[in-house]
Design a protein around this motif. Structure first.
Motif, mmCIF file in Angstrom:
data_model
loop_
_atom_site.group_PDB
_atom_site.id
_atom_site.type_symbol
_atom_site.label_atom_id
_atom_site.label_comp_id
_atom_site.label_asym_id
_atom_site.label_seq_id
_atom_site.Cartn_x
_atom_site.Cartn_y
_atom_site.Cartn_z
ATOM 1 N N LEU A 207 17.165 36.901 -0.880
ATOM 2 C CA LEU A 207 16.269 36.017 -0.139
ATOM 3 C C LEU A 207 17.017 35.111 0.827
ATOM 4 O O LEU A 207 16.488 34.742 1.878
ATOM 5 N N THR A 208 18.238 34.729 0.476
ATOM 6 C CA THR A 208 18.979 33.771 1.298
ATOM 7 C C THR A 208 20.067 34.419 2.155
ATOM 8 O O THR A 208 20.547 33.799 3.095
ATOM 9 N N ALA A 209 20.436 35.649 1.838
ATOM 10 C CA ALA A 209 21.488 36.334 2.602
ATOM 11 C C ALA A 209 21.168 36.429 4.098
ATOM 12 O O ALA A 209 22.076 36.292 4.920
ATOM 13 N N PRO A 210 19.900 36.650 4.496
ATOM 14 C CA PRO A 210 19.616 36.686 5.942
ATOM 15 C C PRO A 210 19.972 35.388 6.665
ATOM 16 O O PRO A 210 20.399 35.415 7.824
ATOM 17 N N ALA A 211 19.822 34.236 5.997
ATOM 18 C CA ALA A 211 20.205 32.959 6.615
ATOM 19 C C ALA A 211 21.706 32.912 6.849
ATOM 20 O O ALA A 211 22.174 32.431 7.891
ATOM 21 N N LEU A 212 22.478 33.429 5.886
ATOM 22 C CA LEU A 212 23.932 33.490 6.052
ATOM 23 C C LEU A 212 24.291 34.445 7.182
ATOM 24 O O LEU A 212 25.146 34.143 8.011
ATOM 25 N N GLU A 213 23.634 35.570 7.222
ATOM 26 C CA GLU A 213 23.881 36.548 8.287
ATOM 27 C C GLU A 213 23.605 35.940 9.667
ATOM 28 O O GLU A 213 24.391 36.106 10.600
ATOM 29 N N ASP A 214 22.506 35.199 9.788
ATOM 30 C CA ASP A 214 22.170 34.535 11.053
ATOM 31 C C ASP A 214 23.218 33.496 11.436
ATOM 32 O O ASP A 214 23.609 33.391 12.599
ATOM 33 N N ALA A 215 23.679 32.708 10.454
ATOM 34 C CA ALA A 215 24.692 31.689 10.727
ATOM 35 C C ALA A 215 25.997 32.326 11.190
ATOM 36 O O ALA A 215 26.665 31.816 12.097
ATOM 37 N N ILE A 216 26.356 33.454 10.595
ATOM 38 C CA ILE A 216 27.572 34.158 10.982
ATOM 39 C C ILE A 216 27.447 34.697 12.409
ATOM 40 O O ILE A 216 28.359 34.538 13.222
ATOM 41 N N THR A 217 26.307 35.305 12.707
ATOM 42 C CA THR A 217 26.086 35.842 14.058
ATOM 43 C C THR A 217 26.140 34.722 15.091
ATOM 44 O O THR A 217 26.755 34.885 16.152
ATOM 45 N N THR A 218 25.527 33.584 14.781
ATOM 46 C CA THR A 218 25.551 32.430 15.687
ATOM 47 C C THR A 218 26.971 31.933 15.890
ATOM 48 O O THR A 218 27.397 31.670 17.019
ATOM 49 N N ALA A 219 27.719 31.806 14.804
ATOM 50 C CA ALA A 219 29.099 31.315 14.891
ATOM 51 C C ALA A 219 29.971 32.276 15.696
ATOM 52 O O ALA A 219 30.756 31.842 16.547
ATOM 53 N N LEU A 220 29.846 33.567 15.450
ATOM 54 C CA LEU A 220 30.650 34.546 16.198
ATOM 55 C C LEU A 220 30.272 34.562 17.681
ATOM 56 O O LEU A 220 31.111 34.853 18.526
ATOM 57 N N GLY A 221 29.029 34.218 17.979
ATOM 58 C CA GLY A 221 28.581 34.144 19.367
ATOM 59 C C GLY A 221 29.235 33.019 20.148
ATOM 60 O O GLY A 221 29.191 32.998 21.386
ATOM 61 N N LYS A 222 29.883 32.075 19.461
ATOM 62 C CA LYS A 222 30.564 30.951 20.101
ATOM 63 C C LYS A 222 32.031 31.253 20.375
ATOM 64 O O LYS A 222 32.784 30.372 20.740
ATOM 65 N N SER A 223 32.439 32.506 20.176
ATOM 66 C CA SER A 223 33.794 33.001 20.456
ATOM 67 C C SER A 223 34.911 32.217 19.766
ATOM 68 O O SER A 223 35.847 31.751 20.413
ATOM 69 N N ALA B 290 23.675 41.299 -2.230
ATOM 70 C CA ALA B 290 23.206 41.131 -0.847
ATOM 71 C C ALA B 290 24.149 40.208 -0.076
ATOM 72 O O ALA B 290 24.451 40.455 1.095
ATOM 73 N N GLY B 291 24.621 39.166 -0.720
ATOM 74 C CA GLY B 291 25.568 38.251 -0.085
ATOM 75 C C GLY B 291 26.909 38.913 0.163
ATOM 76 O O GLY B 291 27.541 38.704 1.201
ATOM 77 N N MET B 292 27.340 39.733 -0.779
ATOM 78 C CA MET B 292 28.596 40.463 -0.606
ATOM 79 C C MET B 292 28.492 41.449 0.553
ATOM 80 O O MET B 292 29.431 41.607 1.330
ATOM 81 N N GLY B 293 27.324 42.058 0.684
ATOM 82 C CA GLY B 293 27.096 42.967 1.803
ATOM 83 C C GLY B 293 27.168 42.255 3.141
ATOM 84 O O GLY B 293 27.703 42.796 4.118
#
Length: 127
Positions: A39-55, A72-75
């Motif tokens: 349920l919460t892994a998508p929020a982590l995935e979004d935060a990672i994508t946002t952070a990587l988008g900042k180079s 799911a979190g490990m994935g």
């Protein structure tokens, strides 16, 4: 540290997973707390994508305050490692039976750089 908007909530409406972002020079650290499950892994995935988008030069996922880490979190961690450009450093901070033990048991520690403390991760990444 800035809190990411859109915290994942549990059935009672309380935050089950919080993700904060902090920068050390060009290294971004995502501090995760609470439960990281399907349920919460998508929020982590979004935060990672946002952070990587900042180079950033490197990305550290700090799981020191995680109470439960599901598959799911490990994935998400493996996907983030694969998503990061080759020149972007990537490390995970995990220590103890809740986080580092499962990461080691399923072999993720062989894929990602695993550290017992944030200081150790930042030191390796040159922050």
């Amino acid at each position: 540290m800035t809190e990411q908007p859109g915290l994942a909530n549990d059935a009672n409406g309380s935050a089950a997973c919080a993700i904060g972002e902090e920068w050390f020079g060009r290294v971004v650290v995502l501090a995760v707390s609470g439960v990281v499950d399907m349920l919460t892994a998508p929020a982590l995935e979004d935060a990672i994508t946002t952070a990587l988008g900042k180079s950033p030069a490197a990305l550290v996922i700090n799981l020191s305050d995680v109470e439960f880490l599901a598959s799911a979190g490990m994935g998400v961690l493996v996907a983030a490692h694969d998503q990061a450009a080759p020149e972007v450093g990537f490390a995970v901070v995990a220590d103890g039976p809740v986080t580092s033990r499962p990461l080691k048991l399923v072999g993720i520690a062989d894929i990602v750089s695993l550290h017992p403390t944030l200081d150790a991760a930042l030191s390796e990444l040159g922050a």
